[in-house]
Design a protein around this motif. Sequence first.
Motif, short mmCIF file in Angstrom:
data_model
loop_
_atom_site.label_atom_id
_atom_site.label_comp_id
_atom_site.label_asym_id
_atom_site.label_seq_id
_atom_site.Cartn_x
_atom_site.Cartn_y
_atom_site.Cartn_z
N ARG A 1 99.17 -46.62 53.97
CA ARG A 1 97.87 -46.28 54.55
C ARG A 1 98.09 -45.46 55.82
O ARG A 1 99.04 -45.66 56.54
N VAL A 2 97.14 -44.56 56.08
CA VAL A 2 97.19 -43.73 57.28
C VAL A 2 95.89 -43.94 58.05
O VAL A 2 94.80 -43.80 57.50
N ASN A 3 96.00 -44.29 59.32
CA ASN A 3 94.85 -44.41 60.20
C ASN A 3 94.95 -43.31 61.24
O ASN A 3 96.01 -43.07 61.80
N THR A 4 93.84 -42.64 61.51
CA THR A 4 93.84 -41.57 62.51
C THR A 4 92.81 -41.88 63.59
O THR A 4 91.84 -42.60 63.36
N ILE A 5 93.03 -41.29 64.76
CA ILE A 5 92.11 -41.43 65.87
C ILE A 5 92.17 -40.16 66.70
O ILE A 5 93.24 -39.57 66.87
N ASN A 6 91.02 -39.71 67.19
CA ASN A 6 90.96 -38.57 68.09
C ASN A 6 90.75 -39.11 69.50
O ASN A 6 89.73 -39.74 69.78
N VAL A 7 91.71 -38.85 70.37
CA VAL A 7 91.65 -39.35 71.74
C VAL A 7 91.26 -38.21 72.66
O VAL A 7 91.92 -37.18 72.68
N ARG A 8 90.19 -38.39 73.42
CA ARG A 8 89.77 -37.37 74.37
C ARG A 8 90.63 -37.45 75.62
O ARG A 8 91.09 -38.53 76.00
N SER A 9 90.81 -36.32 76.27
CA SER A 9 91.58 -36.31 77.51
C SER A 9 90.73 -36.87 78.64
O SER A 9 89.50 -36.88 78.58
N LYS A 10 91.40 -37.32 79.67
CA LYS A 10 90.69 -37.88 80.82
C LYS A 10 90.13 -36.76 81.68
O LYS A 10 90.70 -35.66 81.75
N ASN A 11 89.02 -37.03 82.34
CA ASN A 11 88.45 -36.06 83.26
C ASN A 11 89.33 -35.94 84.50
O ASN A 11 89.74 -36.95 85.07
N LYS A 12 89.56 -34.73 84.91
CA LYS A 12 90.36 -34.49 86.11
C LYS A 12 89.41 -34.35 87.30
O LYS A 12 88.42 -33.63 87.23
N SER A 13 89.70 -35.05 88.35
CA SER A 13 88.89 -34.92 89.56
C SER A 13 89.80 -34.92 90.76
O SER A 13 90.86 -35.55 90.78
N ARG A 14 89.38 -34.21 91.78
CA ARG A 14 90.15 -34.13 93.01
C ARG A 14 89.37 -34.78 94.15
O ARG A 14 88.18 -34.54 94.30
N TRP A 15 90.03 -35.59 94.89
CA TRP A 15 89.41 -36.25 96.04
C TRP A 15 89.94 -35.61 97.31
O TRP A 15 90.80 -36.13 97.98
N THR A 16 89.41 -34.42 97.58
CA THR A 16 89.84 -33.70 98.76
C THR A 16 88.65 -33.43 99.66
O THR A 16 87.51 -33.47 99.22
N LYS A 17 88.93 -33.18 100.89
CA LYS A 17 87.85 -32.85 101.82
C LYS A 17 87.42 -31.41 101.59
O LYS A 17 88.24 -30.53 101.40
N SER A 18 86.12 -31.18 101.62
CA SER A 18 85.65 -29.81 101.41
C SER A 18 84.85 -29.33 102.61
O SER A 18 84.45 -30.05 103.45
#
Length: 67
Positions: free
Chosen positions: A50-67
């Motif tokens: 048997r073959v099981n598949t899954i599509n995994v989304r990438s994590k959101n990238k965020s920056r915590w810098t002063k602007s």
Amino acid sequence: MEISIKPIVTEKASILTEKLGRYTFRVSPEANKYQIKDLIEKLYGVKVTRVNTINVRSKNKSRWTKS
């Protein structure tokens, strides 16, 4: 179409292999279950049940810098 396949070697994947006899691979997103099954059987010389598949989304990238 070229299907790339790489085994995943993590602690969780090792536990699945030892306890349940399941193996994990990272496969091209274009591949379907039948293509994955044929490729694994050719490469490793085993019978795939048997073959099981899954599509995994990438994590959101965020920056915590002063602007």
